[in-house]
Design an enzyme around this catalytic site. Sequence first.
Site, PDB file in Angstrom:
ATOM      1  N   CYS A 384       5.309  -1.780   2.314  1.00  0.00           N
ATOM      2  CA  CYS A 384       3.936  -1.626   2.793  1.00  0.00           C
ATOM      3  C   CYS A 384       3.712  -2.469   4.055  1.00  0.00           C
ATOM      4  CB  CYS A 384       2.970  -1.971   1.661  1.00  0.00           C
ATOM      5  SG  CYS A 384       1.396  -1.134   1.828  1.00  0.00           S
ATOM      6  N   HIS A 518       4.458   1.277  -2.806  1.00  0.00           N
ATOM      7  CA  HIS A 518       4.905   0.135  -3.614  1.00  0.00           C
ATOM      8  C   HIS A 518       5.860   0.588  -4.716  1.00  0.00           C
ATOM      9  CE1 HIS A 518       2.305  -2.987  -1.934  1.00  0.00           C
ATOM     10  NE2 HIS A 518       1.448  -2.011  -1.724  1.00  0.00           N
ATOM     11  N   GLU A 520       7.869  -1.079  -6.386  1.00  0.00           N
ATOM     12  CA  GLU A 520       7.999  -2.054  -7.475  1.00  0.00           C
ATOM     13  C   GLU A 520       7.115  -1.701  -8.670  1.00  0.00           C
ATOM     14  OE1 GLU A 520       6.473  -2.524  -4.618  1.00  0.00           O
ATOM     15  OE2 GLU A 520       4.824  -3.973  -4.726  1.00  0.00           O
TER      16      GLU A 520
HETATM   17  N1  GLN Z   1      -2.614  -4.677   4.942  1.00  0.00           N
HETATM   18  C1  GLN Z   1      -1.892  -3.459   5.057  1.00  0.00           C
HETATM   19  C2  GLN Z   1      -2.780  -2.253   4.926  1.00  0.00           C
HETATM   20  O1  GLN Z   1      -3.864  -2.350   4.413  1.00  0.00           O
HETATM   21  C3  GLN Z   1      -0.768  -3.391   4.038  1.00  0.00           C
HETATM   22  C4  GLN Z   1      -1.270  -3.400   2.631  1.00  0.00           C
HETATM   23  C5  GLN Z   1      -0.180  -3.658   1.642  1.00  0.00           C
HETATM   24  O2  GLN Z   1       0.857  -4.202   1.983  1.00  0.00           O
HETATM   25  N2  GLN Z   1      -0.411  -3.326   0.395  1.00  0.00           N
HETATM   26  O3  GLN Z   1      -2.397  -1.174   5.314  1.00  0.00           O
END
Ligand code: GLN
Length: 546
Positions: A384, A518, A520
């Site tokens: 992410c 994600h 994970e």
């Molecule tokens: N801050 C980034 C976004 O909002 C990544 C968010 C995250 O890593 N879950 O896109």
Amino acid sequence: MTTTRFIFITGGVVSSLGKGLGSAALGALLQARGYSVRLCKLDPYLNVDPGTMSPFQHGEVFVTDDGAETDLDLGHYERFTGVPATQSDNVTTGRIYLNVLNKERKGDYLGATIQVIPHITNEIKDFIREKDGTADFVMCEIGGTVGDIESLPFLEAIRQFGNEVGSARSLFLHVTLLPYIPAAGELKTKPTQHSVKELMSAGIRPKVLLCRADRDIEEDELHKIALFCNIDEKKVIPALDAKSIYDVPVRYHKEGLDTEVLDYFELPNEGDVDLSTWENISKRIHDPEDEVTIGVVGKYTNLADSYKSLNEALTHGGIANNVKVHIKFIEASIFDGHANDIVQELDGVDGILVPGGFGERGSEGKIKAAQFARERKIPYFGICFGLQMAILEAARNLANIDDANSTEFSEGGTHLVGLMTEWVKGNARQERTSDDDLGGTMRLGAFPAKLAEGSKVAEIYGCTEISERHRHRYEVNINYKDQLEEAGFFFSGLSPDGKLPEICERRDHPWFIGVQYHPELKSKPFDPHPLFTSFIKAALDQSRLV
Ligand code: GLN
């Protein structure tokens, strides 16, 4: 229709007793006995959901396929039972009150005086009752500790619910602590007695006690607890600290937890139970063939719970490769401005992982970590935010876009990472704008992605269509695809409409993959996520190079 039996899990004496883990382990044991289970969590705090809570205070936010931001205990439930959690498996006091107040505003109560009993308790009971018939066992964990003011409406609701379905279909299980007092040289049962008394004063009589302790509990202590707490002695179950959370199902089984729960419900409880899956997992954890060190460059690194699923997924990658994974947490902000520290901190790690994150602090450090991994050809896994930072690094250092930036923390510059105001999910169009409520602007939950034939990720997944869970506000801007591809980044996974980059991998590097989702969140010890399995394998290869 399935006859559902309800198990209510409360906790006493102190918090952090591992109620969630205990519930998840019991779920796994009942599954091993051939039953279907469903686990849910009732949280007494006033936030409507944990989405806007700081990971410092409350640990990670666990996201479900249907896009709910939930308590991290739902992650334990999934990792132990494999049953995907949903929006309707977690509720907070805040949500309950919001529902009741919305109904009141609409006039649904026909002018009645709205009260905790019956309106709040009815709303809680409805949340529990809607699960009737969906599994053989529905397990409801009550957050907090018995005696908290906030827990009272939940205790009252489960008391009433227990009466309504009858004791043949409901069980109250209480998790408690026996502290060891060095001066006396013994474990103390008094706090447990008090906690059971407190529960009884709410009208709830526990029938199974799970007693946490850091050492063996003597027979006469178990006897004493049974006597004073008015519980069948066999149902006072010792729950000693385990080296790994994945030892817990087998340990609790040996202490008789599932046997006694089934005994309570007068269900067959004899014969062999096949726990070989859990035994094999424990064996691999305690007897690995090798070890690797992964540097996790993040922001909430001083609290392991803020990266709960990530830590577990790395462990699962280790289980798959039969290696022990050491995690070296590195606070990203220490790198801001000091290039040399990076070399010191990251030197010697076998893989670098930049996890999800929010906000500018530490972002420059994460960008430098991505650069270090790219240049030194160390396996890099960007999750992410970790993908977004790797993109900014390549744009600045390889594509000559010196002012490459994200709208998340800069109004100026070239926004390679930015807010997409609309995108397509199935047939429904969703819209996000920068001034929506903080809780409501994210791309949340499961979204499909298409992987390019012949890409590294297609090989890792073994297929070209995947679905993964998201939680982010910003996206890599697809309009820069050509420039980034020239800089060595291959856009190997895209949303089905081709507008949103989901995966970028480097072709000039042994293992450099960034994902917008994600992974994970979907990894399990008995079914490690393929990306984590592959990343740990790459780290192992790296460790053998040196
Ligand atoms: N801050 C980034 C976004 O909002 C990544 C968010 C995250 O890593 N879950 O896109």
